[in-house]
Design an enzyme around this catalytic site. Structure first.
Site, PDB file in Angstrom:
ATOM      1  N   SER A 116       0.992  -1.137   0.012  1.00 27.79           N
ATOM      2  CA  SER A 116      -0.129  -0.373   0.351  1.00 27.79           C
ATOM      3  C   SER A 116       1.130   1.262   0.007  1.00 27.79           C
ATOM      4  CB  SER A 116      -1.001   0.008   1.038  1.00 27.79           C
ATOM      5  OG  SER A 116      -2.008   0.787   1.342  1.00 27.79           O
ATOM      6  N   GLU A 212      -2.012  -3.106  -8.298  1.00 31.65           N
ATOM      7  CA  GLU A 212      -3.157  -2.978  -7.073  1.00 31.65           C
ATOM      8  C   GLU A 212      -3.443  -1.214  -6.796  1.00 31.65           C
ATOM      9  OE1 GLU A 212      -3.606  -3.453  -3.597  1.00 31.65           O
ATOM     10  OE2 GLU A 212      -1.738  -2.167  -3.534  1.00 31.65           O
ATOM     11  N   HIS A 277      -4.652  -5.239  -1.192  1.00 36.06           N
ATOM     12  CA  HIS A 277      -5.559  -5.445   0.125  1.00 36.06           C
ATOM     13  C   HIS A 277      -7.308  -6.033  -0.379  1.00 36.06           C
ATOM     14  CE1 HIS A 277      -4.093  -1.178  -0.920  1.00 36.06           C
ATOM     15  NE2 HIS A 277      -4.259  -0.734   0.619  1.00 36.06           N
TER      16      HIS A 277
END
Length: 307
Positions: A116, A212, A277
């Protein structure tokens, strides 16, 4: 793109430092994550500012200087074998240029784990230290605390990386084919945000690019991909692995956009590769040479992720 130096694998009793470089960390999840690490016979130590909250901006775990100091001190501590980020959120961009990269280089290679917002650190460590890193679950993350599959894949990568040289995702081809390259990537919005930043990677040429994101509307995903295309950053990429798109639009809409923006690259693209995630997220090494088989949904590393 060259393969990067691989840090050493962990052994029972290894000391791992948990730091908060980004958003605030829930104490109960941190304690649960530390229990998991202790169950692996690791010795986790916690940065002094992990549970801090920034006085003005509640989305940050403490001040920029304190977050940077925790990471710096953990990396430069010769007793620490790996640095595990506590969680993502936002804030790594505010930290990365406060670090003493010469001191970190002198400290020698060690393992970094996170995803992330930690995309910023994956990129910085690759370009400034030349080290491979692990895109994987974080110590106080919900997935790490609650999902045995995510825990096990990370544990195997850390302790016995030869057992996970082939990462089988069950993903399906968006564009079929095979490709060889060096893995890189992370959160799409942060890769786009890094364009023009000091020491940013000039391009993904020669890479197997992992992408992502979370909580983004489709037009924003379009903007990020279009920015990377217009900047020429995707020229020469060898293949693309697509992870999760949690809390984005309906996946049929996202899939249509991904096909539109990435299909013209003329390289294999695999979707639903199971990192990011999502529940049970796989650990993906960055900076290692590998072969992508989009048809079978596998990524096979030339060598184990860690020495």
């Amino acid at each position: 793109m060259k393969e990067l130096l691989r840090p050493a694998r962990l052994a029972p009793g290894a000391r791992v430092a948990v730091v908060a470089t980004s958003g605030p960390v829930p104490e109960e999840r941190l304690q649960a994550g530390l229990d998991v690490l202790r169950g692996w016979d690791l010795d986790p130590v916690v940065g002094p500012h992990v549970l801090d909250r920034h006085g003005e901006f509640g989305y940050l775990a403490g001040t920029d200087a304190d977050r940077a100091a925790d990471l710096q001190n953990a990396w430069c501590d010769p007793r620490v074998d790996a640095v595990l980020c506590a969680r993502g959120g936002y804030g790594a961009q505010r930290v990365v240029d406060l670090l003493d990269w010469e001191a970190m280089r002198a400290a020698g290679p060690k393992v970094l784990v996170g995803f992330s917002d930690i995309t910023v650190l994956h990129e910085a460590i690759a370009t400034r230290l030349g080290l491979a890193t692990l895109h994987g679950p974080m110590a106080a993350g919900i997935d790490f605390v609650k999902h045995a599959g995510a825990q096990e894949h990370l544990r195997a990568t850390l302790f016995a990386p030869e057992t996970v040289r082939t990462i089988a995702s069950g993903g399906t081809p968006l564009v079929p084919g095979r490709a060889r390259g060096v893995t890189l990537g992370g959160c799409l919005c942060l890769l786009a945000a890094e364009r023009g930043a000091p020491h940013a990677r000039p391009s993904a040429s020669g890479g197997l690019l992992c992408l992502e994101d979370v909580g983004e509307e489709t037009y924003r995903l379009d903007r990020y991909l279009t920015q990377l295309l217009r900047a020429g950053w995707l020229e020469g990429v060898r293949g693309v692995l697509l992870g999760s798109w949690e809390n984005c639009a309906d996946y049929a809409e996202v899939r249509q956009l991904l096909a539109d923006r990435l299909g013209s690259l003329g390289v294999p693209v695999v979707e639903d590769f199971g990192f990011g995630h999502c529940a049970g997220a796989l650990t993906i090494p960055f900076g290692v040479a590998a072969e992508l088989d989009a048809d079978s949904g596998t990524l096979t590393l030339d060598r184990p992720a860690l020495r």
